[in-house]
Design an enzyme around this catalytic site. Structure first.
Site, PDB file in Angstrom:
ATOM      1  N   GLU A 174      14.954 -37.253  29.413  1.00  0.00           N
ATOM      2  CA  GLU A 174      14.965 -36.929  30.097  1.00  0.00           C
ATOM      3  C   GLU A 174      13.079 -36.843  29.777  1.00  0.00           C
ATOM      4  O   GLU A 174      12.297 -37.649  30.783  1.00  0.00           O
ATOM      5  CB  GLU A 174      14.756 -36.020  31.401  1.00  0.00           C
ATOM      6  CG  GLU A 174      16.163 -36.000  31.181  1.00  0.00           C
ATOM      7  CD  GLU A 174      17.602 -35.412  30.416  1.00  0.00           C
ATOM      8  OE1 GLU A 174      16.677 -35.059  29.449  1.00  0.00           O
ATOM      9  OE2 GLU A 174      18.543 -34.896  31.168  1.00  0.00           O
ATOM     10  N   PHE A 178      27.054 -22.710  35.214  1.00  0.00           N
ATOM     11  CA  PHE A 178      26.798 -23.688  34.589  1.00  0.00           C
ATOM     12  C   PHE A 178      25.811 -24.824  34.686  1.00  0.00           C
ATOM     13  O   PHE A 178      25.717 -24.991  35.462  1.00  0.00           O
ATOM     14  CB  PHE A 178      28.302 -24.268  33.448  1.00  0.00           C
ATOM     15  CG  PHE A 178      27.684 -25.323  32.783  1.00  0.00           C
ATOM     16  CD1 PHE A 178      26.901 -25.117  31.887  1.00  0.00           C
ATOM     17  CD2 PHE A 178      27.904 -26.723  32.928  1.00  0.00           C
ATOM     18  CE1 PHE A 178      27.225 -26.059  30.233  1.00  0.00           C
ATOM     19  CE2 PHE A 178      28.149 -28.031  32.020  1.00  0.00           C
ATOM     20  CZ  PHE A 178      27.459 -27.017  31.149  1.00  0.00           C
ATOM     21  N   GLN A 179      24.710 -24.541  33.491  1.00  0.00           N
ATOM     22  CA  GLN A 179      23.965 -25.620  33.905  1.00  0.00           C
ATOM     23  C   GLN A 179      23.397 -25.030  34.904  1.00  0.00           C
ATOM     24  O   GLN A 179      22.508 -26.413  35.827  1.00  0.00           O
ATOM     25  CB  GLN A 179      23.884 -27.103  33.854  1.00  0.00           C
ATOM     26  CG  GLN A 179      24.721 -27.349  32.242  1.00  0.00           C
ATOM     27  CD  GLN A 179      24.764 -29.083  31.468  1.00  0.00           C
ATOM     28  OE1 GLN A 179      24.415 -29.659  32.896  1.00  0.00           O
ATOM     29  NE2 GLN A 179      24.367 -29.117  31.309  1.00  0.00           N
ATOM     30  N   LYS A 182      24.900 -30.489  44.387  1.00  0.00           N
ATOM     31  CA  LYS A 182      26.205 -31.431  44.375  1.00  0.00           C
ATOM     32  C   LYS A 182      26.725 -31.530  45.493  1.00  0.00           C
ATOM     33  O   LYS A 182      26.679 -32.639  45.837  1.00  0.00           O
ATOM     34  CB  LYS A 182      26.652 -31.147  43.250  1.00  0.00           C
ATOM     35  CG  LYS A 182      28.211 -31.082  42.710  1.00  0.00           C
ATOM     36  CD  LYS A 182      28.925 -30.934  41.904  1.00  0.00           C
ATOM     37  CE  LYS A 182      30.545 -31.614  41.609  1.00  0.00           C
ATOM     38  NZ  LYS A 182      31.245 -30.588  40.475  1.00  0.00           N
ATOM     39  N   MET A 213      -6.177 -35.250  13.981  1.00  0.00           N
ATOM     40  CA  MET A 213      -7.344 -34.022  15.000  1.00  0.00           C
ATOM     41  C   MET A 213      -7.405 -32.938  14.851  1.00  0.00           C
ATOM     42  O   MET A 213      -8.855 -31.702  15.384  1.00  0.00           O
ATOM     43  CB  MET A 213      -6.891 -34.428  16.956  1.00  0.00           C
ATOM     44  CG  MET A 213      -8.269 -33.487  17.412  1.00  0.00           C
ATOM     45  SD  MET A 213      -9.704 -34.501  17.378  1.00  0.00           S
ATOM     46  CE  MET A 213      -9.632 -35.742  18.791  1.00  0.00           C
TER      47      MET A 213
END
Length: 646
Positions: free
Chosen positions: A116, A178-179, A228, A541
């Site tokens: 993602e 969940f999630q 959902k 760097m």
């Protein structure tokens, strides 16, 4: 036909067939490169699969709308289409399955990424290359939190992106389901606005508002969280708003007439004016007005890294980037000017250095569409809130033409001649500046550049002249390693509608390894992304600062275990080569640009090379370390007693 013209035609042809024809075996001839005792170029063309991946198939679209009532996912899809969305970057998840089922037949390209974070940076690259609003999507929980780095990056650099995230069903929110993650709470400080949509009737309005918010005023990210159950709800009748009505959000476009008049008076009265221009000028498409003002009033121009390209680098009034790794002339001009006109810039600490010494002799005019930025870091004499192009258009007729500023422009020319960007070539190894200087010559500017973050980013700012806006894309505010490659993919998708310019991703061995899994996306879609990997075997760097300020104690900056980048790219189906001999560099870069599709060039570069000039942290703009010979004295004067020269 010149090499650049040939490359431009090649990539135009590539764009014409992109995603529209089956794969074919590209005819690429390995360049006849000389042997080298060191690692030599070993270009090898990988035969692509005989059948294109499903993601590349774009056939006749059928209606995505099911029979009967509208489902929530279908309403969202229709709302996105009404906003002109053509491309979405993301990954599905359990709570988003109904939405992705609606996407299945919709005339929108859904780009299946591998992480993602990559989706978010691709949407950023798309937005920065096109000026349009990008869209990225992730599922609930980890899918949403994986987007957070890209959301923050878009927030810091004012990039218009709408982020869509899945959420657990409404009745489970707050139950540690969940999630589940409170993504609206997490992103509240890093978004321009965010929504949790609980009623399907609100979807059309929310989408309309989100795109308006992201793309107006000071641009930025907007997040929409989608439970959902809401996506699976249905409605017989849907009301589509034709306009946005938001009380309390009215961006100021026109600057205050009185303040614009004061700015014109200051320009007429000054002797040493300077235009300091940032990314806000690109967002407002102010290039024509900037050139007109600079030429009418004979004002030199310096740009931030976000502003590169908004004023042409080949214009005689351009004096390069300013700030920590800006040019000597630009930083001296800031220190000595008596009028500083800041346009679409926010006085970032990497630009100003020591605030009490920044443009201390100058009256300051600040033009910015974000009222919270005006006067935030530096007190200004004339604040003008408004769109940069609109304000400059109003200012131009009030500015008196100036025939010549001979003394000021002569002084700046002397500074440029006295301390130009420079480096020392070596016979045995390639130095990074040489790579950037050469790729600029090979491409002739006919491409979009993206960079990752680190030394190579600063060298790219210094050595690549950019003459057009939207052609230089980099993570400037947040400094996100791993940004450059997915941003290049997003830019390549955006460039399809703008002539199909190739995209050169300038990255490093440290940055590339943070998002390299997106090679699958670039190869799968046959994008003309050319990966120029500067490989010095360390976090450059970090190493430079440890070298300068920590007595060369290189704690966790050496990348001792490296993959074979050529084999790795080939494993994904890209063409790849390696070069380590300076005599072969130009030929290798020409091979990179001439190779169809996605290609990678692993350039083995000198390890001990530092970026100069450098304004040390806490230093003033005119306290620059120009080269190793004078570095010790300057650094110790600023209090860095442990500093050691190269």
């Amino acid at each position: 036909m010149s090499d650049c013209s040939k490359n431009a035609k090649l990539h135009k042809d590539e764009n014409a067939t992109l995603n529209r024809e089956p794969f074919h075996t590209p005819r690429v001839t390995r360049p006849p490169l000389a042997d080298s005792k060191r690692k030599k170029i070993s270009a090898r063309v990988i035969a692509p699969p005989s059948e294109p991946p499903a993601a590349c198939l774009i056939g006749p679209r059928r209606s995505y709308k099911s029979q009967g009532a509208w489902l929530g996912g279908e309403i969202l899809t229709e709302a996105l289409l009404r906003e002109g969305v053509e491309t979405i970057f993301g990954i599905p998840g359990g709570v988003l399955l109904s939405l992705f089922d609606s996407f299945y037949e919709a005339p929108i390209d859904i780009i299946l990424v591998r992480h993602e974070q990559g989706a978010g940076h691709m949407a950023e690259g798309y937005a920065r290359a096109t000026g349009r609003v990008g869209v990225a999507i992730g599922t609930s929980g980890p899918g949403a939190t994986n987007l957070v780095t890209a959301i923050t990056d878009a927030w810091m650099d004012s990039v218009p992106v709408v982020f869509l995230t899945g959420q657990v069903s409404s009745n489970l929110i707050g139950a540690d389901a969940f999630q589940e993650a409170d993504i609206t709470g997490i992103t509240r400080p890093i978004t321009k606005h965010n929504y949790l949509v609980k009623k399907v009737d609100d979807l059309p309005r929310v989408i309309k508002e989100a795109f308006y918010l992201a793309g107006s005023g000071r641009r930025g990210p907007v997040l929409i969280d989608l439970p959902k159950d809401m996506l699976m709800s249905s409605r017989d009748n849907v009301v589509w708003p034709d306009a946005v009505r938001m009380r309390g959000y009215q961006p100021t476009i026109d600057g205050h007439a009185g303040q614009i008049k004061r700015a014109a008076e200051l320009i007429a009265a000054c002797e040493r004016p300077l235009l300091y221009v940032g990314g806000g000028a690109i967002a407002s498409r102010a290039t024509a007005q900037l050139i007109a003002l600079s030429e009418k009033a004979k004002i030199p121009v310096t740009l931030t890294s976000m502003g590169l390209g908004v004023f042409p680098a080949d214009h005689p009034h351009y004096i390069s980037m300013l700030g920590m790794h800006g040019s000597f002339a630009a930083n001296m001009a800031v220190s000595q000017c008596d009028l500083l006109l800041a346009i679409g810039a926010r006085f970032d600490d990497r630009v100003t250095g020591r605030l009490d010494r920044f443009a201390s002799q100058a009256k300051k005019v600040h033009i910015d569409i974000d009222p919270t930025s005006v006067g935030k870091n530096v007190k200004v004499d004339v604040p003008i809130v408004g769109d940069a192009a609109t304000v400059l258009q109003a200012l131009l007729p009030k500015v008196m033409p100036v025939a010549q500023r001979k003394q000021w422009l002569t002084q700046i020319a002397a500074w440029k001649e006295e301390h130009p960007y420079t480096y020392s070539r070596r016979e045995a190894e390639i130095v990074p500046q040489q790579v950037l200087e050469t790729i600029a010559k090979v491409t002739c500017g006919e491409c979009v550049y993206t960079t990752d973050v680190g030394q190579h980013q600063m060298w790219a700012c210094q050595w690549i002249p950019v003459n057009h806006p939207h052609r230089f894309i980099s993570s400037c505010g947040l400094g996100t390693m791993g940004f450059g490659f997915p941003a290049a993919i997003g830019a390549a998708f955006g460039a399809r509608s703008q002539g199909g310019l190739p995209v050169v991703c300038i990255t490093s061995d440290g940055s590339f390894q943070m998002c390299l899994q997106e090679l699958a996306v670039s190869v799968g879609h046959r994008l003309p992304v050319k990966i120029l990997l500067l490989n010095n075997g360390c976090l450059g760097m970090i190493r430079q600062w440890q070298h300068m300020f920590f007595k060369e104690r290189y704690s966790c900056s050496d990348l001792d275990l490296q993959p074979d980048f050529v084999s790795l790219a080939e494993a994904y189906g890209a063409s790849a080569a390696r070069v380590a001999d300076p005599k072969e560099l130009q030929q290798a870069l020409e091979w990179l640009m001439a190779t169809p599709g996605t290609a990678l060039l692993d350039v083995v570069t000198a390890r001990e090379e530092n970026v100069y000039p450098m304004v040390p942290a806490g230093g003033a703009s005119d306290e620059m370390i120009l080269d190793p010979q004078e570095a010790v004295a300057i650094a110790q004067r600023l209090g860095f007693e442990s500093f050691e020269a190269d």
